[in-house]
Design an enzyme around this catalytic site. Structure first.
Site, PDB file in Angstrom:
ATOM      1  N   ASN A 185       0.823  -1.202   0.000  1.00  0.00           N
ATOM      2  CA  ASN A 185       0.000   0.000   0.000  1.00  0.00           C
ATOM      3  C   ASN A 185       0.861   1.258   0.000  1.00  0.00           C
ATOM      4  O   ASN A 185       0.497   2.277  -0.575  1.00  0.00           O
ATOM      5  CB  ASN A 185      -0.919   0.015   1.224  1.00  0.00           C
ATOM      6  CG  ASN A 185      -1.693   1.312   1.336  1.00  0.00           C
ATOM      7  OD1 ASN A 185      -2.532   1.613   0.491  1.00  0.00           O
ATOM      8  ND2 ASN A 185      -1.379   2.124   2.338  1.00  0.00           N
ATOM      9  N   ASP A 222       1.576   6.600   0.183  1.00  0.00           N
ATOM     10  CA  ASP A 222       0.814   5.562  -0.520  1.00  0.00           C
ATOM     11  C   ASP A 222       1.335   5.368  -1.938  1.00  0.00           C
ATOM     12  O   ASP A 222       1.546   6.342  -2.671  1.00  0.00           O
ATOM     13  CB  ASP A 222      -0.669   5.941  -0.582  1.00  0.00           C
ATOM     14  CG  ASP A 222      -1.398   5.579   0.700  1.00  0.00           C
ATOM     15  OD1 ASP A 222      -0.923   5.990   1.781  1.00  0.00           O
ATOM     16  OD2 ASP A 222      -2.426   4.886   0.618  1.00  0.00           O
ATOM     17  N   ASP A 236      -0.654  -6.432   3.427  1.00  0.00           N
ATOM     18  CA  ASP A 236      -0.975  -5.412   4.414  1.00  0.00           C
ATOM     19  C   ASP A 236      -1.971  -4.402   3.828  1.00  0.00           C
ATOM     20  O   ASP A 236      -1.824  -3.973   2.682  1.00  0.00           O
ATOM     21  CB  ASP A 236       0.338  -4.697   4.804  1.00  0.00           C
ATOM     22  CG  ASP A 236       0.152  -3.678   5.909  1.00  0.00           C
ATOM     23  OD1 ASP A 236      -0.351  -4.054   6.981  1.00  0.00           O
ATOM     24  OD2 ASP A 236       0.493  -2.502   5.695  1.00  0.00           O
ATOM     25  N   GLU A 291      -5.277  -8.416   4.548  1.00  0.00           N
ATOM     26  CA  GLU A 291      -5.803  -7.691   5.704  1.00  0.00           C
ATOM     27  C   GLU A 291      -6.798  -6.638   5.237  1.00  0.00           C
ATOM     28  O   GLU A 291      -6.402  -5.577   4.768  1.00  0.00           O
ATOM     29  CB  GLU A 291      -4.662  -7.003   6.474  1.00  0.00           C
ATOM     30  CG  GLU A 291      -5.163  -6.233   7.687  1.00  0.00           C
ATOM     31  CD  GLU A 291      -4.300  -5.027   8.079  1.00  0.00           C
ATOM     32  OE1 GLU A 291      -4.465  -4.537   9.208  1.00  0.00           O
ATOM     33  OE2 GLU A 291      -3.492  -4.554   7.261  1.00  0.00           O
TER      34      GLU A 291
END
Ligand code: CA
Length: 576
Positions: free
Chosen positions: A175, A242, A272, A308
């Protein structure tokens, strides 16, 4: 990862069983007789019993430690993608060189501990170069962080895992990168050279497309890029910009990175923060996850990918459309998740049955979207705090909650130290991140590989003893969880079975589930109450089932008699 033949007694489909049920029963009986004899001996002689075989000619025997009850169950694990995972924070786990920071050599030295606990998978929290103790801000995706060791240490670790039949999945943080990653630094340097109003040109600096830069003010989750009039997206922290996962050049770089680790022997990835790939745009996130999963499987067919998505059941349902193997089961985890909520009301009417129904309906949800996917139940992780905090440090409920988690269909995950009931978020030790990631509690002395924890961690005081003491205590959380994992590993139906609520069995308090896998069905009973329950052992397909495993909350073995099985308070049993 090939580990055929490493399991003590491996049964794959079509193989003839070499250890039949009769032998298990015999083993069990012999163990019971031996235990009874040992207990008698220690009871009659004031705890200084001599072993029966001691003829008195040798030096006097040391006082016999009370025997630890170990369920005599056959290990029936299958070498596939259904595993019992152990989540490790290397920083806190085991320090091999005395600098106070856990490292890969230390973890490698403790692999027998993880294997003996019954785990055959490791989720390795990030090990790539980073600026922080937690290492979720990566500065080099190809390197191992210096605090943790070298690439050679990592390769040695993988080899030792392989030889123990342990599959390793790496935390893959896609990410965001670190703001100290060369991609971001080069982009920032380039943007500083632009005149007011001049647009960035990716043909001059491709890295401007790797992140989200804008001159627009006031965007949610954006930070100011110092020395410029640009802002950049950084949803978690300005040190973690990001990444723009829609950028093809970046995707090519990330594919190389994933292939690099898969080729080295890593068995898959934990992704993640998949919700934040495109914050607020779940369908775009589904596309990104699909790309990652398809790519990983093209490199390694049996790669396992778990994501996640810290969100509701409905949101997670959407993410299963990506084709990912698993998504962590957040609705059942954490303090206010289904397991702990039901357990707090245990005995207060029908919560066991409700829990069973919730499990069945959650797994139906997954199968309806993708029948190849499997759940990833967990109770706690490095972000959530620990079960000791969720359940007011009540060891009975902590144990039972872990049993529910570990015996759910899917790949069960256990956060390091939960098998010891370590603190992470309790009164006097608030649940800030550093406290949730305290050093693995090997002993009270702090030596033998014990790490120091983050400098920002509060002084830690555990309620339950360290591993060194728990391992010899029959009633400890550690020995209970080890026996629960033994039950999981003995019956392939537990991790892989399709569940239905055994309506005819449950009185409301009991979590009663039929679990069917490849034509074989077991009945799992978990007594979600503080009352003893006697259950008439049912028939199935014209045959009376038998008690195949039974575990009391204090580390006793449950028994069947006269066609009944007695489930002590919070007792767990498998009928087959
Ligand atoms: Ca170290």
């Amino acid at each position: 990862m090939k580990n055929a033949g490493l399991m003590p007694c491996e049964h794959t489909k079509g193989h003839k069983k070499i250890c039949g049920k009769g032998i298990i029963e015999m083993k069990k009986k012999m163990l019971s007789i031996m235990m009874a004899a040992l207990m008698l001996l220690s009871g009659c002689s004031g705890g200084t019993a001599q072993p029966a075989a001691n003829t008195g000619t040798q030096e006097p025997a040391a006082p016999a430690a009370p025997p630890v009850m170990e369920l005599a169950l056959e290990d029936n694990r299958i070498d596939d993608n259904n595993r019992m995972y152990y989540e490790v924070f290397v920083y806190a786990f085991d320090d091999s060189d005395g600098d106070g920071i856990g490292d890969l050599k230390g973890l490698t030295e403790k692999l027998d501990y993880i294997k003996d606990l019954g785990c055959n998978g490791i989720w390795l929290m990030p090990v790539n170069s980073s600026t922080t103790y937690h290492k979720y801000d990566v500065t080099d995706y190809y390197a191992i962080d210096k605090e943790y060791g070298t690439l050679e240490d990592f390769q040695a670790f993988l080899k030792e895992c392989d030889s123990r039949g342990i599959k390793v999945i790496m935390d893959m943080v896609l990410n965001h990168s670190s703001s100290e990653h060369p991609w971001f630094k080069e982009a920032a340097e380039y943007l500083k050279t632009l005149a007011a109003g001049q647009e960035p040109d990716p043909s001059v600096c491709p890295y401007v497309d790797y992140y989200f830069f804008t001159r627009e003010e006031g965007r949610n989750g954006y930070a100011k890029l110092q020395g410029t009039d640009f802002y950049y997206e950084a949803q978690f922290w300005e040190g973690m910009p990001d990444l723009n996962l829609g950028c093809q050049a970046l995707r090519t770089e990330l594919e190389k990175i994933m292939a690099y680790w898969l080729d080295m022997g890593v068995g898959g990835f934990r992704l993640d923060a998949v919700k934040e790939y495109y914050t607020g745009h779940p369908d775009d996130n589904v596309e990104v996850i699909s790309w990652i999963v398809n790519y990983c499987k093209s490199v390694k067919e049996d790669a396992y990918v778990v994501g996640e998505a810290w969100d509701s059941k409905n949101a997670i349902e959407n993410y299963y459309r990506s084709g990912i193997d698993s998504l962590f089961n957040f609705p059942f985890a954490q303090s206010d998740g289904i397991i702990c909520k039901d357990l707090r009301k245990a005995g207060d009417g029908a919560t066991g049955k409700a829990l069973a129904q919730d499990i069945v309906s959650y797994h139906e949800m997954i199968r309806n979207v993708n029948d190849k996917a499997t759940d990833a139940p967990f109770l706690s992780n490095h972000d959530t705090g620990r079960i000791s905090g969720f359940l007011a440090q009540d060891p009975v409920k902590m144990k039972f909650a872990e049993a529910v988690n570990i015996l759910m269909s899917g790949n069960a995950f256990l956060y390091y130290g939960e098998e010891l009931g370590m603190v992470g978020s309790v009164k006097g030790f608030p649940g800030k991140d550093e406290n949730k990631r305290a050093p693995m509690y090997w002993n009270t002395r702090g030596d033998g590989g014990m790490a120091k924890g983050s400098p920002n961690m509060d002084a830690v005081e555990h309620k339950f003893p360290p591993y060194e003491e728990q391992k010899t205590d029959n009633a400890s959380i550690y020995n209970y969880i080890r026996n629960v994992i033994k039950i999981r590993n003995a019956f392939p139906q537990i991790g892989r079975g399709i569940e239905t609520v055994a309506e005819e069995i449950t009185d409301g308090d009991i979590v009663a589930l039929w679990k069917e896998y490849e034509g074989e069905t077991i009945l799992l009973l978990m007594n979600n109450s503080d009352q003893e329950k006697t259950i008439a052992i049912p028939e199935r397909d014209g045959r009376k089932l038998e008690l195949a495993a039974g575990l009391g909350i204090e580390g006793t073995e449950l028994q069947a008699a006269d066609g009944n099985v007695t489930l002590t308070a919070f007792g767990v049993a498998v009928l087959k």
